[in-house]
Design a protein around this motif. Structure first.
Motif, PDB file in Angstrom:
ATOM      1  N   GLN A 207       0.657  -1.271  -0.302  1.00 22.79           N
ATOM      2  CA  GLN A 207       0.100  -0.173   0.108  1.00 22.79           C
ATOM      3  C   GLN A 207       0.491   1.254   0.309  1.00 22.79           C
ATOM      4  O   GLN A 207       0.559   2.233  -0.598  1.00 22.79           O
ATOM      5  N   ARG A 208       1.868   1.618   0.524  1.00 24.33           N
ATOM      6  CA  ARG A 208       2.750   2.921   0.540  1.00 24.33           C
ATOM      7  C   ARG A 208       4.024   2.475  -0.001  1.00 24.33           C
ATOM      8  O   ARG A 208       4.803   3.303   0.268  1.00 24.33           O
ATOM      9  N   ARG A 210       6.781   2.460  -2.972  1.00 23.65           N
ATOM     10  CA  ARG A 210       7.359   3.392  -3.860  1.00 23.65           C
ATOM     11  C   ARG A 210       7.471   2.427  -5.156  1.00 23.65           C
ATOM     12  O   ARG A 210       7.628   2.837  -6.200  1.00 23.65           O
ATOM     13  N   SER A 235      -1.545   0.927 -10.503  1.00 25.69           N
ATOM     14  CA  SER A 235      -1.017   1.088  -9.031  1.00 25.69           C
ATOM     15  C   SER A 235      -0.216   2.208  -8.534  1.00 25.69           C
ATOM     16  O   SER A 235      -0.215   2.803  -7.836  1.00 25.69           O
ATOM     17  N   ARG A 236       0.244   2.417  -9.111  1.00 23.75           N
ATOM     18  CA  ARG A 236       1.580   3.412  -9.771  1.00 23.75           C
ATOM     19  C   ARG A 236       2.655   3.040  -8.910  1.00 23.75           C
ATOM     20  O   ARG A 236       3.441   3.568  -8.382  1.00 23.75           O
ATOM     21  N   VAL A 237       2.655   1.461  -8.225  1.00 20.83           N
ATOM     22  CA  VAL A 237       4.294   1.638  -7.949  1.00 20.83           C
ATOM     23  C   VAL A 237       5.213   1.283  -8.996  1.00 20.83           C
ATOM     24  O   VAL A 237       4.922   0.900 -10.336  1.00 20.83           O
ATOM     25  N   THR A 331      -4.577  -3.108  -4.043  1.00 23.42           N
ATOM     26  CA  THR A 331      -3.419  -2.374  -3.920  1.00 23.42           C
ATOM     27  C   THR A 331      -3.949  -1.042  -4.886  1.00 23.42           C
ATOM     28  O   THR A 331      -3.218  -0.017  -4.002  1.00 23.42           O
ATOM     29  N   ALA A 332      -4.575  -0.515  -5.315  1.00 22.20           N
ATOM     30  CA  ALA A 332      -4.942   0.444  -6.333  1.00 22.20           C
ATOM     31  C   ALA A 332      -5.855   1.353  -5.360  1.00 22.20           C
ATOM     32  O   ALA A 332      -6.144   2.172  -5.421  1.00 22.20           O
ATOM     33  N   ARG A 333      -7.047   0.255  -4.833  1.00 21.87           N
ATOM     34  CA  ARG A 333      -7.814   0.609  -4.634  1.00 21.87           C
ATOM     35  C   ARG A 333      -7.742   1.097  -2.859  1.00 21.87           C
ATOM     36  O   ARG A 333      -7.836   1.867  -2.634  1.00 21.87           O
ATOM     37  N   LEU A 334      -6.368   0.616  -2.643  1.00 23.94           N
ATOM     38  CA  LEU A 334      -5.796   0.978  -0.827  1.00 23.94           C
ATOM     39  C   LEU A 334      -5.019   2.200  -1.502  1.00 23.94           C
ATOM     40  O   LEU A 334      -4.955   3.320  -0.152  1.00 23.94           O
ATOM     41  N   ARG A 335      -5.132   2.901  -2.353  1.00 24.64           N
ATOM     42  CA  ARG A 335      -3.862   4.541  -2.675  1.00 24.64           C
ATOM     43  C   ARG A 335      -5.037   4.795  -3.225  1.00 24.64           C
ATOM     44  O   ARG A 335      -4.484   5.411  -2.808  1.00 24.64           O
ATOM     45  N   LEU A 337      -6.601   5.229  -5.801  1.00 20.53           N
ATOM     46  CA  LEU A 337      -6.451   4.798  -7.308  1.00 20.53           C
ATOM     47  C   LEU A 337      -7.890   4.027  -7.636  1.00 20.53           C
ATOM     48  O   LEU A 337      -7.952   3.101  -7.580  1.00 20.53           O
TER      49      LEU A 337
END
Length: 352
Positions: A207-208, A210, A235-237, A331-335, A337
């Motif tokens: 989630q956090r 980078r 997710s932009r990871v 992961t996207a939803r947790l962020r 997005l």
């Protein structure tokens, strides 16, 4: 009045459609696959070239491993810019050139197929639209039968591409065991969808984050690449996929304490090597997400994701990508997005 969909609902729905999509491919396209396999056996091509972009390019890489291991002829991935930017007609007579595009509307892939056909190659289109420009440009067409894919992130069209490639190679090789093993794939994918609780834990780990690494070897190097692509676009990871062999040739130096690493480790020829890589990652105190059906690999993982057994290693990518698609979505939803509409992306990318 139509009910408004939640962010990411399209992607999630399409991930869950995959067992039915694979059943349709098996049922609806089997005759076309068998006919093309007969043509290829008679032709005995000296090499195969696969042309694709994005997610389809990851499917093409899987196809390369499959063709070389089961048909024992060279296979390569095309560089479309050779045709579209440099105007070169590659000498492809006597070869097979396969173009993969879920939409069938990628201009550069269409151009590669047109150029290959003009050069005397046998050309094949693998697409979700039998009326698309790619289908019209090719000698032969295999259809994905995935239905409309509305989310920008390709999921069900990817596994349908894998299914068609593995069926085509199995029939061309005359490998009856591999052909029969396809019948179990819809159920295996349905069981892979049941990993959602473990995937939720993995998403919380990312989630956090980078950045992260995704690693595997052999057939599932394509799975690692596709997982990294999904994490980047949804997710932009900043996810980088590496062959586990290449990971040991220097890049492992970036792995420090708590660095997230996803390890795709189905039973098969690469399992022993991946066990050794995982042990090194654990010694470096990495936070590992491990996908496997092997208890030995799952035991030391920070987040273990247990997958169902797959009878043939060559078919494991069809199953192992599913929890990774769910991981990108969660992961996207947790962020905060919306993976259905990633920033700056469109469903069809038009590049020449």
């Amino acid at each position: 009045m139509a009910r408004r969909l939640r962010p990411g609902q399209l992607m999630l729905n399409e991930i869950h459609e995959q067992p039915l999509v694979l059943e349709r491919v098996w049922r609806e396209e089997g005759g076309a696959v068998r006919a093309l396999a007969r043509r290829l056996r008679a032709q005995r091509p000296r090499a195969v070239v696969l042309a694709a972009r994005g997610t389809s390019d990851n499917a093409a890489l899987y196809g390369r491993y499959l063709i070389e291991t089961h048909l024992r002829i060279p296979a390569s991935l095309a560089a479309p810019s050779v045709v579209t930017l440099y105007g070169v007609r590659v000498k492809l007579r006597g070869m097979v050139v396969i173009g993969l595009s879920q939409s069938g509307r990628s201009p550069d892939i269409v151009r590669v197929i047109e150029s290959a056909r003009d050069a005397g190659a046998t050309t094949v289109a693998i697409t979700n639209d039998p009326r698309a420009p790619l289908a019209r440009a090719a000698d032969e067409v295999l259809v994905l039968h995935a239905g409309a894919e509305r989310s920008v992130a390709a999921t069900k069209t990817y596994t349908a591409q894998l299914m068609l490639l593995s069926l085509l190679v199995a029939h061309t090789a005359g490998n009856s065991r591999l052909i029969r093993a396809h019948e179990a794939l819809p159920e295996a994918v349905a069981r892979a969808l049941q990993t959602a609780p473990a995937v939720a834990d993995a998403a919380a780990l990312l989630q956090r984050a980078r950045e992260c690494l995704v690693t595997s070897r052999g057939y599932n190097f394509a799975t690692a690449l596709e997982a990294a692509l999904k994490l980047k676009e949804s997710s932009r990871v900043v996810a980088e996929a590496l062959s586990s062999a290449d990971l040991l040739h220097g890049p492992i130096a970036v792995v420090e304490r708590d660095f997230p690493v996803i390890v795709v480790a189905p039973p098969g020829r690469a399992l022993g090597h991946l066990w050794g890589v995982l042990r090194r990652l654990v010694r470096r105190r990495a936070r590992t997400i491990v996908l496997s059906s092997a208890a030995r690999l799952l035991a030391p993982a920070t987040v273990p994701v247990r997958l169902p057994d797959v009878a043939e290693e060559a078919l494991s990518p069809h199953v192992y990508i599913v929890p990774l698609q769910l991981l990108a979505h969660h992961t996207a939803r947790l962020r905060g997005l919306d993976p259905d509409h990633p920033q700056g992306l469109r469903k069809v990318t038009r590049v020449l």
